[in-house]
Design a protein around this motif. Structure first.
Motif, PDB file in Angstrom:
ATOM      1  N   VAL A   1       0.831  -1.194   0.000  1.00  0.00           N
ATOM      2  CA  VAL A   1       0.000   0.000   0.000  1.00  0.00           C
ATOM      3  C   VAL A   1       0.876   1.259   0.000  1.00  0.00           C
ATOM      4  N   PHE A   2       1.914   1.255   0.796  1.00  0.00           N
ATOM      5  CA  PHE A   2       2.816   2.410   0.834  1.00  0.00           C
ATOM      6  C   PHE A   2       3.442   2.645  -0.549  1.00  0.00           C
ATOM      7  N   CYS A   3       3.870   1.544  -1.178  1.00  0.00           N
ATOM      8  CA  CYS A   3       4.466   1.673  -2.507  1.00  0.00           C
ATOM      9  C   CYS A   3       3.463   2.250  -3.494  1.00  0.00           C
ATOM     10  N   TYR A   4       2.236   1.773  -3.403  1.00  0.00           N
ATOM     11  CA  TYR A   4       1.227   2.256  -4.343  1.00  0.00           C
ATOM     12  C   TYR A   4       0.983   3.751  -4.160  1.00  0.00           C
ATOM     13  N   ILE A   5       0.984   4.200  -2.912  1.00  0.00           N
ATOM     14  CA  ILE A   5       0.762   5.626  -2.655  1.00  0.00           C
ATOM     15  C   ILE A   5       1.898   6.458  -3.246  1.00  0.00           C
ATOM     16  N   ILE A   6       3.117   5.981  -3.056  1.00  0.00           N
ATOM     17  CA  ILE A   6       4.253   6.701  -3.638  1.00  0.00           C
ATOM     18  C   ILE A   6       4.084   6.778  -5.155  1.00  0.00           C
ATOM     19  N   PHE A   7       3.721   5.649  -5.738  1.00  0.00           N
ATOM     20  CA  PHE A   7       3.513   5.588  -7.182  1.00  0.00           C
ATOM     21  C   PHE A   7       2.420   6.567  -7.625  1.00  0.00           C
ATOM     22  N   ALA A   8       1.277   6.531  -6.930  1.00  0.00           N
ATOM     23  CA  ALA A   8       0.140   7.362  -7.331  1.00  0.00           C
ATOM     24  C   ALA A   8       0.480   8.845  -7.223  1.00  0.00           C
ATOM     25  N   VAL A   9       1.089   9.223  -6.101  1.00  0.00           N
ATOM     26  CA  VAL A   9       1.421  10.635  -5.915  1.00  0.00           C
ATOM     27  C   VAL A   9       2.477  11.061  -6.935  1.00  0.00           C
ATOM     28  N   PHE A  10       3.383  10.163  -7.247  1.00  0.00           N
ATOM     29  CA  PHE A  10       4.408  10.474  -8.243  1.00  0.00           C
ATOM     30  C   PHE A  10       3.768  10.792  -9.600  1.00  0.00           C
ATOM     31  N   ILE A  11       2.853   9.933 -10.023  1.00  0.00           N
ATOM     32  CA  ILE A  11       2.195  10.149 -11.322  1.00  0.00           C
ATOM     33  C   ILE A  11       1.421  11.478 -11.315  1.00  0.00           C
TER      34      ILE A  11
END
Ligand code: ATP
Ligand code: MG
Lengths: 271, 285
Positions: free
Chosen positions: A105-115
């Protein structure tokens, strides 16, 4: 690194990535950020400020929605749909399962905010390019200097850390409640988290017992005001690196504590 | 013979949010399953079959009593390497395709990559999903979902296999295939514990059964012993004419017996159906 945790984390990421709801949120937020292209104001200063405001607000809002949905659903639906039965019939301890879920979940958040940030940054660059054409290159560079970009980056980073806290609250809450209730819990935590200054004032100004209670609240609730720096960014103020570091450490310790408690709760839970 | 599962006075009380007792799902159960046998837990809906399996997997914890699987408690991680579980419905991640799902479980079981890839091909072939392997599991039919659930167990290849209603929702062909696979497990020395309320199915594959009712053990024993009516004899002959049957009747009477019925033995509807469809599909292909 424990390979079971990595496997579960990867799976969590893929799950979020393929979920229709996240794709919709993504497209929607990208459209909102891009729509800022069509705002025009007479003075170039205003235009860039509004663009930054809307951009940061958009990233904040949508990353929060994503955190709420993913945090409240990823363990909950696993239990509801009973997919967890099969997973736990493998040599996976319940702790490892929770750590894997949280990591994913943490990784996904980093990914989403990055995009989202990339889209925002591209929108900002296009806008300032036209400003440059209209008002001259000097005007352009007064808004997109290297240091401006660094401030934006700090703001985005703090948004990510704040999402970590929200998501960990959601994970813990999903040990006890259904998805809708978890979302309500997070929402309350979010509001209270931004009122901590107010709570501290109350603690200082009221009588003994209530004061202690409020002080307790002050320390238990995450202080989300720490992460609220977009006002500074839009007017181009400087955020010190030591502040960012301090708040980052605070946010990460807070989230990890919640994940540890979640794992502890999960150990003895009937599926 | 060695016992793979030993359950002693097991009790499970489900509690509500406030920790108040709600349902007694398993009530003083004693059961043991021997190595290498196919053991069936029978019982009507709500009799505690799924609850028993969940207790065996350590998904829920006993209120009292004890469970030993190969000598250790179900909470022990070591024992999970030796147990495979196919849930009641195939509760698997729908957003993955068959390949990805099996790869995921293979990794959880710490299978090295090369072996994993090879075994995935094998088990997909065994359950007949090779063509559908790139399709997402959420788009699978009921029968296909069950197959992928079973494929996951076969990939793990454990000593003890727990199957919750393995053939429910399958057509007769599919259910026969699954039964053949289960028998194949037994032939390879594995122990199988399955739950079902389909009596005919249990009758054909189980060595021993236990019948639960409201969480209590009602009957336990070898299927043959339980189903044989020992004071009646069935006579099946061929090549007799009608008159000769009369003679047989006289003979039985003379011997002091009583001929209850003489008729042509019937094959079950299931086996007839399977035979016809198999013949048909054999011609088509
Ligand atoms: N999580 C739960 N909370 C409360 N009660 C439960 C729970 N799971 C099962 N029960 C109850 O325990 C009893 C046994 O249920 P169980 O699912 O073990 O039955 P079953 O034999 O598997 O039935 P079926 O043939 O329908 O699958 C039922 O009365 C059921 O309502
Ligand atoms: Mg059941």
């Amino acid at each position: 690194m424990n390979s079971v945790i990595v496997t579960i984390a990867k799976n969590t990421f893929v799950e979020a990535f393929r979920k229709r709801i996240f794709q919709v949120i993504f497209i929607f937020s990208i459209l909102i950020i891009l729509s800022t292209q069509f705002f025009t104001f007479f003075t170039f200063g205003e235009e860039v400020k509004i663009l930054k405001d809307i951009g940061m607000a958009g990233i904040t809002f949508f990353s929060l929605i994503i955190s709420l949905v993913i945090g409240s659903s990823c363990i909950q639906t696993d239990m509801e749909k009973k997919t967890i039965y099969t997973v736990l019939s493998y040599p996976v301890s319940r702790k490892e399962y929770i750590y894997g879920r949280a990591a994913g979940v943490f990784c996904y958040i980093i990914f989403a905010v990055f995009i989202l940030s990339m889209v925002f940054y591209i929108a900002l660059s296009v806008k300032t390019y036209f400003i440059g054409q209209k008002f001259g290159e000097d005007a352009r560079f007064s808004f997109v200097t290297f240091s401006h970009n660094i401030e934006l980056l700090k703001g985005v980073w703090l948004i990510i850390i704040r999402c970590f806290i929200i998501v960990s609250i959601a994970l813990l809450s999903s040990m006890f409640f259904q998805q809708t209730f978890t979302i309500i819990v997070c929402f309350l935590a979010y509001i209270l988290g931004h009122l901590t200054g107010f709570i501290a004032n109350m603690a200082a100004s009221t009588g003994k017992i209530f004061g202690y209670l409020m002080t307790g609240f002050y320390y238990i609730f995450p202080n989300l005001e720490f992460f609220n720096v977009s006002d500074y960014i839009s007017v181009g103020k400087h955020i010190s690196a030591s502040y960012v570091l301090l708040v980052t450490v605070y946010g990460i310790i807070y989230s990890l504590m919640l994940v540890l408690i979640t794992a502890k709760m999960f150990e003895k839970k009937d599926m | 013979m060695e016992n793979v599962i030993e359950i002693k006075s097991l009790k499970k009380v489900y509690r509500d949010f406030w920790n108040r007792p709600k349902v007694v799902a398993v009530d003083g159960l004693d059961l043991s399953v021997r190595r290498g046998e196919i053991f069936g837990i029978l019982g009507p809906n709500g009799s505690g079959k799924t609850t028993t399996l969940k207790l065996l997997l350590g998904l829920i914890f006993p209120s009292s009593g004890s469970i030993k699987i190969m000598g250790v408690s179900p909470e022990n991680m070591e024992c999970k390497k030796n147990i495979g579980y196919m849930p009641e419905e195939s509760y698997l991640y729908g957003f993955l395709n068959a390949d990805e799902i099996l790869d995921f479980y293979g990794k959880l079981n710490a299978m090295p990559e090369k072996l994993r890839k090879k075994r995935i091909d094998e088990v997909l072939d065994l359950v007949g999903l090779t063509e559908a392997r790139k399709r997402r599991v959420e788009d699978y039919s009921k029968g296909m979902s069950r197959r992928i659930g079973l494929a996951q167990v076969l990939l793990k290849d454990p000593e003890l296999v727990l199957l919750d209603e393995p053939t429910i929702g399958l057509d007769p062909i599919g259910s026969r295939e699954i039964k053949d696979i289960i028998k194949g497990l037994k032939d390879r020395g594995k122990t199988v514990l399955l739950s079902s309320h389909l009596l005919a199915e249990v009758q054909t594959i189980c060595d021993r059964i236990a019948i639960l009712y409201r969480g209590k053990l009602v009957e336990e024993g070898r299927v043959e012993d339980l189903l044989t009516v020992s004071n009646e004899t069935e006579i099946i002959t061929s090549g007799l004419k009608t008159g000769e049957v009369e003679k047989l009747k006289e003979l039985v009477n003379k011997l002091g017996g009583n001929l209850i019925s003489v008729g042509h033995p019937k094959e079950t509807l299931e086996s007839l159906f399977v035979k016809l469809i198999r013949e048909k599909s054999g011609k088509d292909s």
